[in-house]
Structure formats: C-alpha cells, structure tokens
Design an enzyme around this catalytic site. Structure first.
Site, PDB file in Angstrom:
ATOM      1  N   ARG A   1      36.184  43.163  34.295  1.00  0.00           N
ATOM      2  CA  ARG A   1      37.071  42.301  33.516  1.00  0.00           C
ATOM      3  C   ARG A   1      36.382  41.902  32.230  1.00  0.00           C
ATOM      4  NH1 ARG A   1      40.344  37.081  35.732  1.00  0.00           N
ATOM      5  NH2 ARG A   1      38.355  36.228  36.276  1.00  0.00           N
TER       6      ARG A   1
ATOM      7  N   ASP B   1      34.122  32.954  42.427  1.00  0.00           N
ATOM      8  CA  ASP B   1      33.999  34.387  42.145  1.00  0.00           C
ATOM      9  C   ASP B   1      33.693  35.122  43.458  1.00  0.00           C
ATOM     10  OD1 ASP B   1      33.109  36.291  39.456  1.00  0.00           O
ATOM     11  OD2 ASP B   1      32.646  36.978  41.483  1.00  0.00           O
TER      12      ASP B   1
HETATM   13  N1  URA Z   1      38.154  36.953  40.538  1.00  0.00           N
HETATM   14  C1  URA Z   1      37.454  36.161  41.389  1.00  0.00           C
HETATM   15  O1  URA Z   1      36.481  36.577  42.002  1.00  0.00           O
HETATM   16  N2  URA Z   1      37.876  34.894  41.562  1.00  0.00           N
HETATM   17  C2  URA Z   1      38.937  34.401  40.932  1.00  0.00           C
HETATM   18  O2  URA Z   1      39.285  33.238  41.145  1.00  0.00           O
HETATM   19  C3  URA Z   1      39.655  35.252  40.040  1.00  0.00           C
HETATM   20  C4  URA Z   1      39.229  36.516  39.862  1.00  0.00           C
END
Ligand code: URA
Length: 230
Positions: free
Chosen positions: A125, A221
């Site tokens: 990302r 995360d």
């Molecule tokens: N990815 C993650 O690991 N946690 C989130 O809250 C959103 C994306």
C-alpha cells in the site's frame, strides 16, 4: 446510511443503500469466530497468540465459505457394502493470499483443504495515496477452471482487494470469493462497485476507516501483529 468513498458508479438510484451494500457480504457470526476475533483485537494479545488465532479463524471461515461447493456421487466400497457417496466435484480450489498478511489465513485453510492450489499476490500500500502497488504474482496456469478464494485479513480501503481481483481476472480467473477477518464499510462499497460478482466473507464489519486507512476499532496493522514487526 451513506459512506463517502468517492465511489458512486452504480448505487445512486438504489433506494436502499444498505441492502445494496450487504448483498454480497456474508458475516460469519459463529460464536467461536467471534470469541477468537475478540481475543485478537485486544492489544495485549501476543504475536504467537495472534498468529494462532488467525490460523484458527482462517479454518473456520473456510468452512463457512465452502458450504455450497458442488459435490458428485461416486461409487465406493465400505467394509460392509458398495454405496454411492458424495465427493467434491470439479477441480481443486485455489487459495490466493495477498502478501503479506494474507498468509496468516493460508495455513488454516490448507489444513481444511490440503489439496488446494495456492496463488501468491504481492501488493503493497503506497503510504501517501493508499493505492495498491503490484510487486509479485504467481498463480496456477489453469486458474480459469478453479474457484479462487482471495484472502486478506483486512478489507480496509478496498484498493488492494480490487487490484488483486483485477490481476486474477487478467490471468483468467472466472469465479472469485473474498475472505477477510475484518471489513470496513468503505472497502465493502469499493469492492461491490468495482467487482459486483465477488462475494465477501468476513468475521465482522467495523465502523469506519481513519485518515490513514486503518479500520476502527479494528485491530491495528495485521501484518505487524502477525510477524511482530512493530
Ligand atoms: N491493514 C491493516 O493491517 N489494518 C488496518 O486496519 C487496515 C489495513
């Protein structure tokens, strides 16, 4: 209920937005899944515990989302008699984890369906744009003949899920289901808009995304919690 995701391709004239949004979503409300998810959300959950729980929920979620797989009757012989008995029909499934957090579900799913094939999808990302960027893709060559279960614990903005579905379609996949642990309404909306044929299985739908694209209340995360990288 309306969420502002900037995605409005096909919902504007729909009289009941929530019904439209939820049409493709299956929430696995089984008490065991809910209990395990609560343990994972807790910030004091250890890395080891988090990984184990993710694995266990992966297995339970896999059980839910394979409920309607087609079976065919085959002739077998028990120690007592011949009989016609059901077996799974068609080619083996493909599990397609989005790297890296998607691998957390993989082990549990493979325990349940050991002969499944595996496709790996590498996306990260972009921290600025939150857009998904591809860095790896490897899938079985006959993916068109197989049901693909795309797996990623967090359906947040929906960018990674949409990018992964697009890649799978480009490589020939025809039937795709998406399995996640937590979904944000924004991510569900995006996937529903971009790929209305993809059914979603999730353990829960949370409240919203924060400005960094994290699910709230969420669990933080997922990759970092799985691998102890923070
Ligand atoms: N990815 C993650 O690991 N946690 C989130 O809250 C959103 C994306």
């Amino acid at each position: 209920m309306r969420f502002d995701t900037g995605c409005s391709c096909c919902r504007d004239d729909f009289y009941d937005f929530e019904a439209w949004l939820m049409k493709n979503v299956n929430v696995a409300a089984h008490p065991l899944i809910q209990h395990k998810l609560t343990l994972m959300r807790d910030k004091t959950c250890s890395t080891k515990g988090f990984r184990q729980l993710l694995n266990e929920i992966g297995m339970l979620l896999c059980y839910e989302l394979t409920r309607d797989l087609p079976v065919e009757a085959v002739k077998i012989e028990t120690p007592m008699a011949e009989m016609m008995a059901p077996k799974l029909a068609g080619k083996k499934l493909v599990f397609a984890p989005i790297l890296r957090a998607g691998t957390g579900f993989l082990e549990g799913m493979l325990e349940l369906v050991p002969s499944a094939r595996v496709a790996h999808i590498g996306l990260y990302r972009d921290p600025e744009t939150l857009e998904a960027v591809e860095y790896y893709f490897k899938a079985p060559h006959d993916i068109a003949d197989r049901l693909v279960i795309l797996i990623d614990p967090m359906l947040a903005t929906g960018n990674s899920a949409c990018a992964a579905v697009k890649l799978l379609l480009k490589h020939g996949a025809r039937e795709i289901r998406f399995a996640c642990l937590l979904a944000a309404p924004e991510g569900i909306e995006k996937l529903r808009c971009m790929h209305p044929d993809v059914q979603i299985w999730t353990a829960a739908i949370d409240n919203h995304l924060d400005t960094h694209g994290y699910i709230v209340p969420g669990l933080g995360d997922a990759g970092d919690r799985m691998f102890g990288t923070k």
